[in-house]
Design a protein around this motif. Structure first.
Motif, PDB file in Angstrom:
ATOM      1  N   UNK A 162       0.959  -0.679   0.208  1.00 28.49           N
ATOM      2  CA  UNK A 162       0.151  -0.092   0.317  1.00 28.49           C
ATOM      3  C   UNK A 162       0.902   1.291  -0.123  1.00 28.49           C
ATOM      4  N   UNK A 163       2.623   1.675   0.668  1.00 26.32           N
ATOM      5  CA  UNK A 163       3.496   1.766   0.129  1.00 26.32           C
ATOM      6  C   UNK A 163       4.287   1.971  -0.910  1.00 26.32           C
ATOM      7  N   UNK A 164       3.847   3.275  -1.857  1.00 24.30           N
ATOM      8  CA  UNK A 164       4.620   2.712  -2.799  1.00 24.30           C
ATOM      9  C   UNK A 164       6.094   3.149  -2.835  1.00 24.30           C
ATOM     10  N   UNK A 165       6.622   3.890  -1.953  1.00 16.23           N
ATOM     11  CA  UNK A 165       7.844   4.096  -1.442  1.00 16.23           C
ATOM     12  C   UNK A 165       8.244   4.239   0.309  1.00 16.23           C
ATOM     13  N   UNK A 166       8.877   2.661   0.988  1.00 14.88           N
ATOM     14  CA  UNK A 166       8.603   2.994   2.213  1.00 14.88           C
ATOM     15  C   UNK A 166       9.515   4.178   2.610  1.00 14.88           C
ATOM     16  N   UNK A 167      11.714   3.974   1.511  1.00 17.36           N
ATOM     17  CA  UNK A 167      11.911   5.002   2.137  1.00 17.36           C
ATOM     18  C   UNK A 167      11.488   6.367   1.782  1.00 17.36           C
ATOM     19  N   UNK A 168      11.237   6.932   0.839  1.00 16.60           N
ATOM     20  CA  UNK A 168      10.499   7.863   0.854  1.00 16.60           C
ATOM     21  C   UNK A 168      10.236   8.404   1.786  1.00 16.60           C
ATOM     22  N   UNK A 169       9.337   7.989   2.106  1.00 16.47           N
ATOM     23  CA  UNK A 169       7.923   8.277   3.169  1.00 16.47           C
ATOM     24  C   UNK A 169       9.275   8.112   4.298  1.00 16.47           C
ATOM     25  N   UNK A 170       9.814   6.758   5.055  1.00 15.37           N
ATOM     26  CA  UNK A 170      10.503   7.511   5.905  1.00 15.37           C
ATOM     27  C   UNK A 170      11.072   8.176   5.534  1.00 15.37           C
ATOM     28  N   UNK A 171      11.937   9.523   5.020  1.00 16.81           N
ATOM     29  CA  UNK A 171      12.271  10.794   4.892  1.00 16.81           C
ATOM     30  C   UNK A 171      11.643  11.784   4.449  1.00 16.81           C
ATOM     31  N   UNK A 172      10.612  11.537   4.212  1.00 18.15           N
ATOM     32  CA  UNK A 172       9.345  12.663   4.067  1.00 18.15           C
ATOM     33  C   UNK A 172       8.628  12.532   5.830  1.00 18.15           C
ATOM     34  N   UNK A 173       9.032  11.754   7.037  1.00 19.34           N
ATOM     35  CA  UNK A 173       8.534  11.810   7.976  1.00 19.34           C
ATOM     36  C   UNK A 173       7.220  11.644   7.905  1.00 19.34           C
ATOM     37  N   UNK A 174       6.385  11.330   7.105  1.00 18.03           N
ATOM     38  CA  UNK A 174       5.583   9.937   6.964  1.00 18.03           C
ATOM     39  C   UNK A 174       5.298   9.024   8.357  1.00 18.03           C
ATOM     40  N   UNK A 175       6.472   8.224   8.552  1.00 20.17           N
ATOM     41  CA  UNK A 175       6.933   7.742  10.126  1.00 20.17           C
ATOM     42  C   UNK A 175       7.932   7.638  10.300  1.00 20.17           C
ATOM     43  N   UNK A 176       8.219   7.574  11.611  1.00 20.91           N
ATOM     44  CA  UNK A 176       9.654   8.038  12.379  1.00 20.91           C
ATOM     45  C   UNK A 176       9.855   6.373  12.588  1.00 20.91           C
ATOM     46  N   UNK A 177       9.830   5.491  13.179  1.00 21.63           N
ATOM     47  CA  UNK A 177      10.378   3.995  12.778  1.00 21.63           C
ATOM     48  C   UNK A 177       9.598   3.048  12.034  1.00 21.63           C
ATOM     49  N   UNK A 178      10.214   1.713  11.695  1.00 19.49           N
ATOM     50  CA  UNK A 178       9.889   0.755  11.298  1.00 19.49           C
ATOM     51  C   UNK A 178      11.131  -0.291  11.715  1.00 19.49           C
ATOM     52  N   UNK A 179      10.159  -1.337  12.356  1.00 17.11           N
ATOM     53  CA  UNK A 179      10.536  -2.861  12.220  1.00 17.11           C
ATOM     54  C   UNK A 179      11.271  -3.617  11.296  1.00 17.11           C
TER      55      UNK A 179
END
Length: 350
Positions: A162-179
């Motif tokens: 459901x998320x096109x690019x996890x790395x871009x969204x992490x950098x954009x601050x959509x989420x702050x943590x990821x297991x």
């Protein structure tokens, strides 16, 4: 003759009678011994007291996090307990606003609820893995913690697809943590912008309480020899070669897969790697999932019922009750076989 086999598949191949027992080979080896491996990883290769695989590379899950966002929330280092972790996530969510989240927990992965269950002390299965134990108090406690992150809006109800690019969204601050796992060390270094380097880190998982941090999954792949191999001595010689600390280190440098041999971690490339440090720490505290052939199917059931509760269609209590019912059906043949074997032993004893 020889194969790389994911360590959660050892049980299934053992049930098929496909694997060569390796205890006698390891007993006379100058290279392979349990002392050179992470105990929790080595244990995944032992079935009913018999060794069937030698760890080849290791895998587990830790937290990848935004250092800057955690610092802004008032935490100079990652939390080590669930209560502190949830408090930190609440602050991050409040600071980020309605369209931002504290953590990404993909709804199409079973690893997270299982990790939390293990941390809470759940056996996952009971009575010699004959029945599900997901409705017990330990797993229910962990599941409530897991579901609460979606209910409070700390995690988005999204899967990886459901998320096109996890790395871009992490950098954009959509989420702050990821297991996630060790493969993402290289991905984060390659896919995040130069400006983001230095703003992210890794940390071992928090636990429910106490000073010690939580356990994680004992993952990775192992080297096995097939029982019908006609070249077992040669296959074992290859396993010994690939298991040497220098070859393990070479394999890590070529692929990024973390070495199973603890001696390899003394090399500067790992000992001074700030991102690998969390994995070294976490690998001291890993646990195997139930070592039965049905586990892979059970894991998909966990995923299905967890997602039904995440989406709000089913209460956590009902989701776990339904999960146990499905798991008990999966284990029906196992119960029958165990009862048959018990009857045979009873006849032999009489």
């Amino acid at each position: 003759d020889i194969a790389q086999l994911g360590n959660t598949w050892i049980a299934e191949f053992d049930a098929l009678g496909a694997l060569e027992p390796l205890d006698s080979w390891a007993a006379t080896s100058r290279v392979v011994s349990a002392a050179g491996y992470f105990p929790g990883i080595w244990d995944t290769n032992v079935m009913h007291g018999t060794l069937f695989g030698v760890p080849w590379y290791v895998d587990t899950r830790v937290i990848f996090y935004r250092k800057d966002l955690l610092t802004r929330a008032g935490y100079r280092s990652p939390p080590t307990r669930w209560d502190e972790w949830r408090d930190a996530m609440r602050v991050i969510k409040k600071q980020g606003g309605a369209d931002k989240y504290a953590i990404f927990l993909p709804t199409n992965e079973w690893a997270q609820p299982i990790i939390f269950g293990l941390q809470a002390g759940s056996p996952l299965l009971r009575d010699e893995a004959r029945y599900g134990a997901f409705s017990d108090s330990a797993f229910r406690y962990a599941f409530d913690f897991y579901i609460s992150m979606y209910r409070e809006g700390l995690a988005p109800p999204l899967g990886n697809t459901d998320m096109a690019n996890v790395y871009q969204e992490f950098e954009r601050g959509l989420f702050a943590m990821y297991i996630t796992g060790p493969w993402n060390i290289g991905e984060f270094q390659r896919r995040l912008s130069p400006a983001m380097q230095g703003k992210w880190g890794t940390a071992a998982l928090p636990g429910p309480g106490g000073a010690a941090r939580g356990v994680s999954l004992a993952g990775g792949s192992s080297l096995v020899i097939f029982k019908r191999s006609e070249h077992k001595a040669e296959a074992w010689k290859l396993i010994e070669f690939l298991s040497r600390p220098d070859q393990q280190l070479r394999f890590y440098k070529l692929t990024g897969d973390l070495p199973a041999r603890t001696e390899s971690w003394e090399d500067r490339s790992l000992a001074t790697n700030e991102f690998a440090r969390a994995f070294w720490e976490q690998l001291q505290r890993v646990e195997a999932t139930p070592k039965i052939p049905e586990w892979e199917l059970i894991a998909t059931k966990v995923l299905d019922h967890a997602e039904s509760s995440i989406r709000g269609n089913v209460s956590p209590e009902d989701a776990l009750a339904r999960l146990d019912r499905d798991v008990n059906r999966v284990l029906e043949k196992r119960r029958w076989m165990m009862a048959r074997d018990a009857r045979r032993k009873g006849v032999a004893l009489r």
